[in-house]
Write a protein that holds these residues in place. Structure first.
Motif, PDB file in Angstrom:
ATOM      1  N   ARG A 171       0.563  -0.994   0.377  1.00  0.00           N
ATOM      2  CA  ARG A 171       0.114  -0.086  -0.076  1.00  0.00           C
ATOM      3  C   ARG A 171       0.809   1.360  -0.439  1.00  0.00           C
ATOM      4  NH1 ARG A 171      -5.181   1.350   3.078  1.00  0.00           N
ATOM      5  NH2 ARG A 171      -4.842   3.811   3.536  1.00  0.00           N
ATOM      6  N   HIS A 179      -4.473   6.145  -1.961  1.00  0.00           N
ATOM      7  CA  HIS A 179      -3.592   4.575  -1.904  1.00  0.00           C
ATOM      8  C   HIS A 179      -3.314   4.561  -3.185  1.00  0.00           C
ATOM      9  CE1 HIS A 179      -7.215   2.995   0.149  1.00  0.00           C
ATOM     10  NE2 HIS A 179      -6.894   2.265  -0.272  1.00  0.00           N
ATOM     11  N   TYR A 181      -2.195   0.081  -4.538  1.00  0.00           N
ATOM     12  CA  TYR A 181      -1.634  -0.758  -4.011  1.00  0.00           C
ATOM     13  C   TYR A 181      -0.952  -1.570  -5.540  1.00  0.00           C
ATOM     14  CZ  TYR A 181      -4.428  -1.485   0.029  1.00  0.00           C
ATOM     15  OH  TYR A 181      -5.090  -1.068   1.167  1.00  0.00           O
TER      16      TYR A 181
END
Length: 295
Positions: A171, A179, A181
């Motif tokens: 993350r 955010h 990943y």
């Protein structure tokens, strides 16, 4: 929400499951196993070109001759048998172990990863009796963070190629409650590897989103290496070379034995169209300041 790499839901009527249900109901000593069982446990494990032609894989105490079936003769404890979708089959745990024991390494790890995402306790598999060291080595490669089989394959290729084990689903905070990943990567060096499935990145809007996302990650110091579908297996040597260079540029300093192993695996991958890692062999001390392309 479904990860973009994951397979779409399976149709309600599945011919393989129907055939397996009929066979296990009519033949009490037959139990579905291996890839067939994994498929019934809702794992996307069958080669796409097989369609409805995949044989029903059965485990039984004695020989069975059934058209369209493959039978493996072996004792099967009652504790390893259950029923799912009306089919008698090996439990999740036993199915995962059989796949890990008998399938090629990359396929086996991909199946273990998918079972782990479904909640299977990988630690319990490790402590099963009669496990070989080779099987435990395969189990040690499993990671519930992989969201698709090709992400699993990538991880196995990188680890067995000699690179440090990457983390999964990293993350990255992008600010303003946003955010990203990253599929695989090394946070200490801010290097990531991501699989770009053509089926999920075909529209101009998808490609633009990927571009914008990776540009933002670049501004935050990350180097993201995108891996196309055609890289596996034909361009594995180039992949290992590229990722190793990126890690070295970011400060990774492999020792002499690790360097020799990586270089040996790159050469082996160039010689063979299907990637296999080698172990053992000679050792030599490289100059860690040299670029890998010069070796």
């Amino acid at each position: 929400m479904t990860h973009p790499h994951e397979a779409p839901p399976r149709p309600a009527e599945d011919p393989l499951i129907d055939r397996t249900r009929q066979i296990t109901r009519s033949i009490p000593q037959a139990t579905a196993c291996r890839r067939t069982a994994a498929h019934i446990w809702d794992l996307d494990v069958l080669p796409s070109h097989t369609g409805d032609d995949w044989p029903v894989e059965l485990i039984a105490p004695g020989h069975l001759t059934i058209p369209g079936c493959v039978t493996y003769l072996a004792p099967l404890p009652e504790a390893d048998i259950t029923t799912h979708k009306g089919v008698r089959l090996t439990t999740m745990e036993r199915t995962a172990l059989d796949c890990a024991r008998y399938l090629p390494r990359m396929e086996a790890v991909a199946i273990l990863d998918r079972f782990a995402r479904k909640g299977l306790d990988l630690e319990a598999l490790w402590h099963r009796p009669l496990n070989s060291w080779q099987l435990r080595d395969t189990l040690s490669l499993a990671d519930r963070g992989a969201a698709s089989p090709r992400e699993s394959w990538l991880r196995v290729i990188l680890i067995e190629g000699g690179l440090p084990r990457p983390s999964t689903q990293i993350r990255v905070d992008l600010g303003d409650d946003h955010h990203a990943y990253l599929d695989l990567g090394w946070e200490a060096y801010k290097v990531a590897v991501e699989y770009d499935g053509q089926e999920h990145h075909t529209s101009p809007a998808d490609r633009q989103r990927d571009t914008d996302r990776r540009e933002e990650l670049r501004r935050r110091g990350w180097r993201v290496i995108a891996v196309r579908r055609d890289v596996i297996p034909g361009q594995i040597a180039d992949l290992l070379h590229h990722v190793a260079n990126a890690l070295i540029e970011r400060g990774w300093r492999p020792g002499p034995e690790t360097t020799t192993r990586i270089l040996r695996n790159i050469r082996a991958a160039r010689r063979r169209p299907h990637y296999r890692t080698s172990r053992g062999g000679s050792r030599r001390r490289p100059d860690p300041d040299n670029d890998w392309t010069s070796w």
